[in-house]
Design a protein around this motif. Structure first.
Motif, PDB file in Angstrom:
ATOM      1  N   UNK A  39       0.979  -1.249   0.124  1.00  0.00           N
ATOM      2  CA  UNK A  39       0.035  -0.140  -0.106  1.00  0.00           C
ATOM      3  C   UNK A  39       1.286   1.213   0.105  1.00  0.00           C
ATOM      4  N   UNK A  40       1.934   1.446   1.039  1.00  0.00           N
ATOM      5  CA  UNK A  40       2.922   2.454   0.695  1.00  0.00           C
ATOM      6  C   UNK A  40       3.478   2.895  -0.239  1.00  0.00           C
ATOM      7  N   UNK A  41       3.717   1.549  -0.933  1.00  0.00           N
ATOM      8  CA  UNK A  41       4.043   1.852  -2.673  1.00  0.00           C
ATOM      9  C   UNK A  41       3.389   1.871  -3.659  1.00  0.00           C
ATOM     10  N   UNK A 175       8.648   6.533  -5.449  1.00  0.00           N
ATOM     11  CA  UNK A 175       8.061   7.178  -4.088  1.00  0.00           C
ATOM     12  C   UNK A 175       8.104   6.239  -2.572  1.00  0.00           C
ATOM     13  N   UNK A 176       9.145   5.340  -3.221  1.00  0.00           N
ATOM     14  CA  UNK A 176       8.631   4.491  -1.906  1.00  0.00           C
ATOM     15  C   UNK A 176      10.336   3.991  -1.902  1.00  0.00           C
ATOM     16  N   UNK A 177      10.797   3.225  -0.611  1.00  0.00           N
ATOM     17  CA  UNK A 177      11.825   2.992  -0.264  1.00  0.00           C
ATOM     18  C   UNK A 177      11.955   1.746  -0.907  1.00  0.00           C
ATOM     19  N   UNK A 178      13.666   1.955  -1.415  1.00  0.00           N
ATOM     20  CA  UNK A 178      13.920   0.053  -2.693  1.00  0.00           C
ATOM     21  C   UNK A 178      15.146  -0.054  -1.598  1.00  0.00           C
ATOM     22  N   UNK A 179      15.481  -1.242  -2.326  1.00  0.00           N
ATOM     23  CA  UNK A 179      17.148  -1.848  -1.845  1.00  0.00           C
ATOM     24  C   UNK A 179      17.071  -2.216  -3.632  1.00  0.00           C
ATOM     25  N   UNK A 180      19.049  -1.343  -4.135  1.00  0.00           N
ATOM     26  CA  UNK A 180      19.907  -1.839  -5.426  1.00  0.00           C
ATOM     27  C   UNK A 180      20.632  -2.305  -4.722  1.00  0.00           C
ATOM     28  N   UNK A 181      20.550  -3.493  -5.390  1.00  0.00           N
ATOM     29  CA  UNK A 181      21.846  -4.808  -5.856  1.00  0.00           C
ATOM     30  C   UNK A 181      23.230  -3.879  -5.765  1.00  0.00           C
ATOM     31  N   UNK A 182      23.062  -3.075  -7.278  1.00  0.00           N
ATOM     32  CA  UNK A 182      24.435  -2.609  -6.706  1.00  0.00           C
ATOM     33  C   UNK A 182      25.048  -1.285  -6.337  1.00  0.00           C
TER      34      UNK A 182
END
Length: 183
Positions: A39-41, A175-182
């Motif tokens: 929902x946040x995303x 518009x939401x927190x993400x985790x990026x692999x690189x």
């Protein structure tokens, strides 16, 4: 708890997820957290690999798609297996929280029969059609290690290559927190 969404390029998104064993984790809490994250995303579905958990677990709430048939369509799928895909093939523009800013047409069958357990460990075998089937197929693909971009033509993939590489490197607007692999 709101989890960061795992971005395109992370290996967890391309791995076939493991089954969940009853009692191994609090599935009700995980479902609650995943709905909150989704929902946040502003999503309509979220699979456990998208929060970094390689387990066969996903949630959907397609009511925001604003189709009368989807009112109240909120479900938890544990250890799902699609038994059958049938009906007409139809194209629809899909997006993915793990691939922000990319939307492309994907062709899928219109009807599915799926076996799964819900958050109360009640077993189900149900048939879904239309947008409900599509949302489930998209999330199911995540637990199989498949992304919607895998369905695109080689030409389309070449066009998107730079954008997808950028997402994996953290060059993405969401518009939401993400985790990026690189990173």
């Amino acid at each position: 708890m709101i989890y960061p969404i795992v971005a395109y390029g992370d290996t967890v998104l391309k791995k076939k997820a493991s089954p969940v064993t009853q009692g191994e984790l609090d599935v009700k809490k995980l479902a609650e957290d995943m709905f909150e994250t989704m929902y946040e995303a502003n999503g309509v579905g979220l699979a456990a690999p998208q929060i970094g958990k390689s387990i066969r677990f996903f949630v959907v709430d397609a009511e925001p798609m604003d189709e009368e048939k989807l009112v109240g369509f909120k479900k938890v799928f544990i250890n799902a297996t699609i038994l059958e895909e049938s009906g007409e093939e139809w194209a629809y523009q899909e997006g993915c929280l793990s691939i922000p800013g990319v939307r492309e047409e994907v062709t899928r069958k219109s009807v599915i029969k799926i076996h799964y357990w819900d958050e109360n460990w009640v077993e189900h075998t149900d048939v879904f059609d239309g947008l409900a089937a599509r949302v489930i197929q998209h999330e199911y693909d995540h637990i199989e290690g498949v992304l919607f971009t895998d369905y695109l033509s080689p030409f389309k993939k070449r066009i998107l290559k730079g954008k997808l590489t950028g997402i994996s490197r953290g060059v993405a607007r969401a518009d939401y927190r993400m985790r990026f692999p690189a990173k």
